[in-house]
Design a protein around this motif. Structure first.
Motif, PDB file in Angstrom:
ATOM      1  N   GLU A  98       4.606   2.622   3.391  1.00  0.00           N
ATOM      2  CA  GLU A  98       5.101   2.373   4.740  1.00  0.00           C
ATOM      3  C   GLU A  98       3.869   2.282   5.771  1.00  0.00           C
ATOM      4  N   ALA A  99       3.096   3.278   5.963  1.00  0.00           N
ATOM      5  CA  ALA A  99       2.086   3.149   6.979  1.00  0.00           C
ATOM      6  C   ALA A  99       1.136   2.377   7.127  1.00  0.00           C
ATOM      7  N   GLU A 100       0.782   1.763   5.671  1.00  0.00           N
ATOM      8  CA  GLU A 100      -0.224   1.082   5.396  1.00  0.00           C
ATOM      9  C   GLU A 100       0.160  -0.535   5.023  1.00  0.00           C
ATOM     10  N   ASP A 101       1.551  -0.645   5.100  1.00  0.00           N
ATOM     11  CA  ASP A 101       2.350  -1.937   4.710  1.00  0.00           C
ATOM     12  C   ASP A 101       1.584  -2.338   3.454  1.00  0.00           C
ATOM     13  N   MET A 102       1.987  -1.641   2.283  1.00  0.00           N
ATOM     14  CA  MET A 102       1.351  -1.990   0.966  1.00  0.00           C
ATOM     15  C   MET A 102       2.317  -2.874   0.343  1.00  0.00           C
ATOM     16  N   LEU A 103       3.650  -3.107   0.845  1.00  0.00           N
ATOM     17  CA  LEU A 103       4.456  -4.029   0.053  1.00  0.00           C
ATOM     18  C   LEU A 103       3.960  -5.367   0.363  1.00  0.00           C
ATOM     19  N   ALA A 104       3.400  -5.618   1.610  1.00  0.00           N
ATOM     20  CA  ALA A 104       2.686  -6.732   2.235  1.00  0.00           C
ATOM     21  C   ALA A 104       1.506  -6.968   1.367  1.00  0.00           C
ATOM     22  N   ARG A 105       0.646  -5.847   1.103  1.00  0.00           N
ATOM     23  CA  ARG A 105      -0.641  -6.052   0.563  1.00  0.00           C
ATOM     24  C   ARG A 105      -0.270  -6.555  -1.098  1.00  0.00           C
ATOM     25  N   ALA A 106       0.834  -5.874  -1.612  1.00  0.00           N
ATOM     26  CA  ALA A 106       1.183  -6.357  -2.730  1.00  0.00           C
ATOM     27  C   ALA A 106       1.384  -8.045  -3.135  1.00  0.00           C
ATOM     28  N   ARG A 107       2.128  -8.447  -2.318  1.00  0.00           N
ATOM     29  CA  ARG A 107       2.252  -9.869  -2.028  1.00  0.00           C
ATOM     30  C   ARG A 107       0.869 -10.576  -1.825  1.00  0.00           C
ATOM     31  N   GLN A 108      -0.007 -10.020  -1.179  1.00  0.00           N
ATOM     32  CA  GLN A 108      -1.135 -10.748  -0.773  1.00  0.00           C
ATOM     33  C   GLN A 108      -2.065 -10.611  -2.198  1.00  0.00           C
ATOM     34  N   ILE A 109      -1.991  -9.722  -3.112  1.00  0.00           N
ATOM     35  CA  ILE A 109      -2.710  -9.499  -4.347  1.00  0.00           C
ATOM     36  C   ILE A 109      -1.963 -10.658  -5.386  1.00  0.00           C
ATOM     37  N   GLU A 110      -0.443 -10.920  -5.192  1.00  0.00           N
ATOM     38  CA  GLU A 110       0.038 -11.622  -6.062  1.00  0.00           C
ATOM     39  C   GLU A 110      -0.687 -13.105  -5.774  1.00  0.00           C
TER      40      GLU A 110
END
Length: 445
Positions: free
Chosen positions: A337-349
């Protein structure tokens, strides 16, 4: 000090692979460890952080495996390390069933918040994905008073006796280990790449439920257990509407819908749980792997009435919800949550799909590219027939290994290369790894 500051984030081969120290340790492994425990790589890890694993000879490997989707927030993530260090200094174990502690309760509260649906929920914690899947079946049987369980073609649910029966693939998971648990039935999966074009999600679901009704009977069925994106089976993403139609059929027939999110959950696909992409609210959700940053923890979370149907003492285990693992899980949630890793996963996709589809456009051996978030795969085929080509996948993966990139194969026919990078990996490492994959495709005839 962050995790990345102590380990250079670049690929480096200092020695031929395996290096001399890894060779020595492999000899010890062969002499001391059952040959049934195989290894993908011939090297031994010394440390890992971010998107890099360093071996005992000083070689650095780009990590596209995350310990099979476990180190989602990165190995040795700072918050996880600090939380575990604090907990280990306080106490390592009391057994929650004997002297409970707050960490277990806090993890259950977080899972109630994060899993799909706003209904009242309960959680029970375990050690591994297999154990959690098996307990989900126990819970469903207790609630419904029915025995049968339906799983799907290409499914993987574990290595215990019951979950081997639920797993589809014979080698290496089931061969020679029977007889298996009874009352487990298999239904056809939605597999868009291999289904006929007219088989959309709803038709695939109708095909499955028709078989369930004729071969099992809804009146006998306790649970339908499905991976929203299949893992070992080949990262198969079902057609839109398939999961929703299955869930609707389950509701109409008093059958518990269990989402096995062991590999696909906890931010891996760009949402907390992969089933969210299909707008489905399961009765029970199984979590493991990425939940605790590398420590053994698993969970079953679901409807309060279903979870509370089990008699007191019917669920548990000596190590289930170990305090160190609970501390790690809370830190994993905070990190995502602090590092917005859900968004990062979408960037990796976006980055992975873009590069892989460029390769696919110029190489007919890549039959399909699919996946969500940091759970992406390429399926290899014989261009002349479309049949699965496991030899190409194996050879490309072996080339990647030789060049310092950790990759994993999967699929019923072993013809899929899967990409499971930690969400902390840099774009530079992803690009480097994909350059190696491209070179591997050129090398493999």
């Amino acid at each position: 000090m962050t995790e990345l500051s102590t380990l250079e984030q670049s690929r480096l081969l200092r020695t031929p692979l395996p290096g001399p120290r890894s060779q020595e340790l492999m000899a010890r492994k062969v002499a001391a460890v059952s040959q049934g425990v195989a290894t993908t790589m011939p090297v031994f890890a010394a440390r890992a952080a971010g998107g890099i694993v360093e071996d005992i000879d000083g070689n650095r490997f780009i990590d596209l495996g995350s310990g099979i989707a476990v180190t989602t927030v990165g190995s040795s993530a700072a918050r996880v390390v600090d939380a575990v260090a604090d907990q280990v200094a306080a106490f390592t174990h009391t057994c929650f069933m004997v002297t409970p502690y707050e960490g277990y309760v806090a993890v259950a509260e977080q899972l109630a918040r994060l899993t799909p649906g706003d209904h009242e929920k309960r959680t029970a914690l375990f050690n591994s994905g297999s154990e959690a899947v098996e307990n989900a079946v126990k819970i469903a049987r207790s609630f419904t008073g029915k025995d049968a369980v339906v799983v799907f073609d290409h499914a993987y649910h574990g290595r215990t006796n019951l979950t081997m029966a639920m797993t589809a693939k014979n080698m290496p998971y089931k061969h020679g280990f029977g007889p298996f648990a009874g009352e487990v039935y298999r239904a056809p999966m939605s597999y868009p790449f291999r289904d006929a074009p007219e088989i959309d999600g709803k038709l695939a679901a109708a095909r499955a439920t028709a078989q369930i009704e004729t071969q099992v009977g809804a009146e006998n069925l306790a649970a339908v257990v499905i991976e929203p994106i299949q893992g070992e089976g080949g990262f198969i993403v079902p057609a839109p509407g398939f999961l929703a139609a299955l869930a609707e059929w389950c509701r109409a027939n008093d059958v518990i819908f269990v989402a096995d999110e062991v590999q696909s959950g906890f931010g891996r696909t760009g949402t907390w749980f992969a089933v969210e992409h299909d707008g489905v609210v399961p009765d029970l959700v199984v979590s493991a792997k990425g939940i605790a940053g590398g420590l053994p923890l698993a969970a079953v979370t679901g409807r309060a009435d279903v979870m509370d149907a089990v008699h007191p003492g019917g669920l548990g285990g000596t190590y289930g919800g170990n305090p160190l693992a609970c501390a790690a899980a809370l830190a994993v949630i905070e990190t995502i949550e602090a590092e917005d890793m859900l968004a990062r996963a979408r960037q990796i996709e976006e980055r992975l799909l873009g590069r892989l589809r460029e390769l696919q456009a110029n190489d007919p051996r890549i039959g399909d590219v699919r996946g969500r978030g940091a759970m992406i795969a390429a399926e290899f085929v014989d261009p002349a027939t479309g049949n699965p080509d496991g030899a190409v996948a194996k050879a490309v993966a072996a080339y990647a290994h030789s060049q310092g990139v950790i990759t994993l194969t999967c699929g019923t026919w072993g013809n899929v290369i899967r990409f499971l990078p930690p969400l902390s990996i840099s774009d530079e490492l992803l690009d480097d790894a994909l350059d190696v994959l491209t070179a591997g495709l050129e090398q493999v005839s």
